[in-house]
Motif scaffolding. Structure first.
Motif, PDB file in Angstrom:
ATOM      1  N   PHE A   1     -47.959   3.599  -8.350  1.00  0.00           N
ATOM      2  CA  PHE A   1     -46.856   3.545  -9.356  1.00  0.00           C
ATOM      3  C   PHE A   1     -46.109   2.223  -9.033  1.00  0.00           C
ATOM      4  N   GLU A   2     -45.762   1.565 -10.093  1.00  0.00           N
ATOM      5  CA  GLU A   2     -44.958   0.242 -10.120  1.00  0.00           C
ATOM      6  C   GLU A   2     -43.548   0.594 -10.373  1.00  0.00           C
ATOM      7  N   TYR A   3     -42.680  -0.252  -9.721  1.00  0.00           N
ATOM      8  CA  TYR A   3     -41.110   0.170  -9.938  1.00  0.00           C
ATOM      9  C   TYR A   3     -40.412  -1.493 -10.143  1.00  0.00           C
ATOM     10  N   PHE A   4     -39.403  -1.207 -10.725  1.00  0.00           N
ATOM     11  CA  PHE A   4     -38.498  -2.594 -10.846  1.00  0.00           C
ATOM     12  C   PHE A   4     -36.998  -1.978 -10.937  1.00  0.00           C
ATOM     13  N   LYS A   5     -36.092  -2.914 -10.185  1.00  0.00           N
ATOM     14  CA  LYS A   5     -34.791  -2.788 -10.495  1.00  0.00           C
ATOM     15  C   LYS A   5     -33.979  -3.907 -11.177  1.00  0.00           C
ATOM     16  N   VAL A   6     -32.984  -3.562 -11.774  1.00  0.00           N
ATOM     17  CA  VAL A   6     -32.385  -4.476 -12.300  1.00  0.00           C
ATOM     18  C   VAL A   6     -30.995  -4.561 -11.726  1.00  0.00           C
ATOM     19  N   ILE A   7     -30.451  -5.624 -10.885  1.00  0.00           N
ATOM     20  CA  ILE A   7     -29.275  -5.185 -10.060  1.00  0.00           C
ATOM     21  C   ILE A   7     -28.221  -6.158 -10.608  1.00  0.00           C
ATOM     22  N   VAL A   8     -27.106  -5.790 -11.105  1.00  0.00           N
ATOM     23  CA  VAL A   8     -26.027  -6.799 -11.248  1.00  0.00           C
ATOM     24  C   VAL A   8     -24.946  -7.147 -10.408  1.00  0.00           C
ATOM     25  N   THR A   9     -23.995  -8.199 -10.431  1.00  0.00           N
ATOM     26  CA  THR A   9     -23.180  -8.445  -9.490  1.00  0.00           C
ATOM     27  C   THR A   9     -22.216  -7.549  -8.984  1.00  0.00           C
ATOM     28  N   SER A  10     -21.860  -6.321  -9.832  1.00  0.00           N
ATOM     29  CA  SER A  10     -21.070  -5.535  -9.577  1.00  0.00           C
ATOM     30  C   SER A  10     -21.762  -4.325  -8.549  1.00  0.00           C
ATOM     31  N   GLY A  11     -23.033  -4.636  -8.270  1.00  0.00           N
ATOM     32  CA  GLY A  11     -23.596  -3.389  -7.423  1.00  0.00           C
ATOM     33  C   GLY A  11     -24.451  -2.326  -8.462  1.00  0.00           C
ATOM     34  N   THR A  12     -24.134  -2.342  -9.845  1.00  0.00           N
ATOM     35  CA  THR A  12     -24.674  -1.365 -10.481  1.00  0.00           C
ATOM     36  C   THR A  12     -26.369  -1.732 -10.750  1.00  0.00           C
ATOM     37  N   SER A  13     -27.037  -0.778 -10.771  1.00  0.00           N
ATOM     38  CA  SER A  13     -28.541  -1.183 -11.039  1.00  0.00           C
ATOM     39  C   SER A  13     -29.238   0.130 -11.954  1.00  0.00           C
ATOM     40  N   THR A  14     -30.182  -0.451 -12.409  1.00  0.00           N
ATOM     41  CA  THR A  14     -31.363   0.560 -12.958  1.00  0.00           C
ATOM     42  C   THR A  14     -32.624   0.477 -12.481  1.00  0.00           C
ATOM     43  N   HIS A  15     -33.077   1.509 -12.176  1.00  0.00           N
ATOM     44  CA  HIS A  15     -34.388   1.787 -11.272  1.00  0.00           C
ATOM     45  C   HIS A  15     -35.403   2.380 -12.254  1.00  0.00           C
ATOM     46  N   ALA A  16     -36.589   1.694 -12.595  1.00  0.00           N
ATOM     47  CA  ALA A  16     -37.485   2.462 -13.238  1.00  0.00           C
ATOM     48  C   ALA A  16     -38.758   2.446 -12.762  1.00  0.00           C
ATOM     49  N   VAL A  17     -39.381   3.573 -12.709  1.00  0.00           N
ATOM     50  CA  VAL A  17     -40.881   3.718 -12.335  1.00  0.00           C
ATOM     51  C   VAL A  17     -41.911   3.894 -13.384  1.00  0.00           C
ATOM     52  N   ALA A  18     -43.155   3.037 -13.117  1.00  0.00           N
ATOM     53  CA  ALA A  18     -44.065   3.311 -14.119  1.00  0.00           C
ATOM     54  C   ALA A  18     -45.253   3.481 -13.631  1.00  0.00           C
ATOM     55  N   ASP A  19     -46.107   4.373 -14.324  1.00  0.00           N
ATOM     56  CA  ASP A  19     -47.425   4.549 -14.029  1.00  0.00           C
ATOM     57  C   ASP A  19     -48.182   3.224 -13.453  1.00  0.00           C
ATOM     58  N   GLY A  20     -49.058   3.073 -12.349  1.00  0.00           N
ATOM     59  CA  GLY A  20     -49.636   1.526 -12.144  1.00  0.00           C
ATOM     60  C   GLY A  20     -50.732   1.356 -13.173  1.00  0.00           C
ATOM     61  N   GLU A  21     -51.168   2.143 -13.952  1.00  0.00           N
ATOM     62  CA  GLU A  21     -52.268   1.831 -14.992  1.00  0.00           C
ATOM     63  C   GLU A  21     -51.605   1.034 -16.074  1.00  0.00           C
ATOM     64  N   THR A  22     -50.285   1.130 -16.102  1.00  0.00           N
ATOM     65  CA  THR A  22     -49.927   0.212 -17.488  1.00  0.00           C
ATOM     66  C   THR A  22     -49.602  -1.213 -16.819  1.00  0.00           C
ATOM     67  N   SER A  23     -49.644  -1.460 -15.701  1.00  0.00           N
ATOM     68  CA  SER A  23     -49.763  -2.826 -15.294  1.00  0.00           C
ATOM     69  C   SER A  23     -48.561  -3.791 -15.994  1.00  0.00           C
TER      70      SER A  23
END
Length: 261
Positions: A212-234
């Protein structure tokens, strides 16, 4: 949610099979006892039910998998429209770069656990008539892994903000478990963290290493969004890279004083 009933039934059958083998095992065994066939008759019925169940479970055809994929793809298209409605946007506002659509398994669903033998038997009978969702991984004939509960993210990009729509749902009946939105100004984005992970999942009583691939968008307030994707999508090397480049460009505009974001 939109989606043809037939498509939903195909998805449900793909992950759970039908209820007929279980009904044959239960009611067939009762009938054997009533008819005086004894233990031998019960064993014959149970063996027949098990064989039927195995045929449904392992005899999956490519056409079934295509129907499942088509249904989920239609859902993802609906989510994009739903995201615009929830965020109060129109497509012209978020045409800066192509929206990012991410699908991954939904791990946080809590399946009810029977606490006693009676509740366990009751749960079996309930499953005969009511769909009970659970996270199932299924390794397909095309070497792809599909999952019965899905967490989807849609990332949209305007001139000044990143918009995020998140939905967790059951593709077998379209039931939504969780739904949320978030908005981040480019100037507030602290970093985008990316990575890959491999999980050992159980499918057809076989352990499979799944990337699986994952990425996080983190802002200065500490809030974040964490998304997990199937590794086949690249998506890391393409879509997430485009998002990173956009954020970097917008922050450079801010620092140079060329933008009023």
């Amino acid at each position: 949610m939109n989606g043809q009933t037939m498509d939903r039934n195909v998805v449900k059958k793909y992950f759970y099979g039908t209820k007929w083998p279980l009904m044959l095992g239960i009611f067939g065994s009762i009938l054997m006892l009533i008819m005086g066939m004894g233990l031998r008759g019960v064993v014959i019925v149970i063996v027949a039910a098990v064989i039927w169940s195995l045929v449904e479970k392992y005899g999956v055809k490519g056409s079934q998998e295509q129907a499942v994929d088509a249904c989920i793809e239609a859902d993802l298209s609906n989510f994009s429209e739903r995201a615009l409605t929830k965020l109060g946007l129109v497509s012209e506002q978020i045409s800066l770069i192509t929206p990012i659509k991410v699908l991954g398994p939904y791990y946080d669903y809590k399946e009810p656990k029977p606490g006693s033998l009676f509740s366990w038997i009751k749960a079996i009978f309930i499953r005969l008539f009511i769909h009970q969702p659970k996270l199932i991984f299924k390794y397909g004939s095309d070497d792809r892994v599909r999952y019965s509960l899905i967490q989807a993210h849609v990332f949209l990009f305007s001139e000044s903000q990143i918009y995020v729509y998140e939905i967790c749902y059951d593709p077998c009946n379209g039931e939504i478990f969780e739904e949320s939105t978030a908005e981040y100004f480019y100037r507030d984005v602290d970093c985008v963290i990316t990575g890959e992970k491999t999980e050992r999942i159980l499918s057809k009583r076989k352990l499979i290493n799944k990337k699986f691939e994952y990425f996080k968008v983190i802002v200065t307030s500490g809030t974040s969004t964490h998304a997990v994707a199937d590794g086949e999508t690249s998506i890391l090397a393409t879509q997430v890279m485009a998002m990173r480049n956009l954020i970097r460009s917008k922050k450079e505009e801010l620092s140079s004083g060329n933008s009023q974001i």
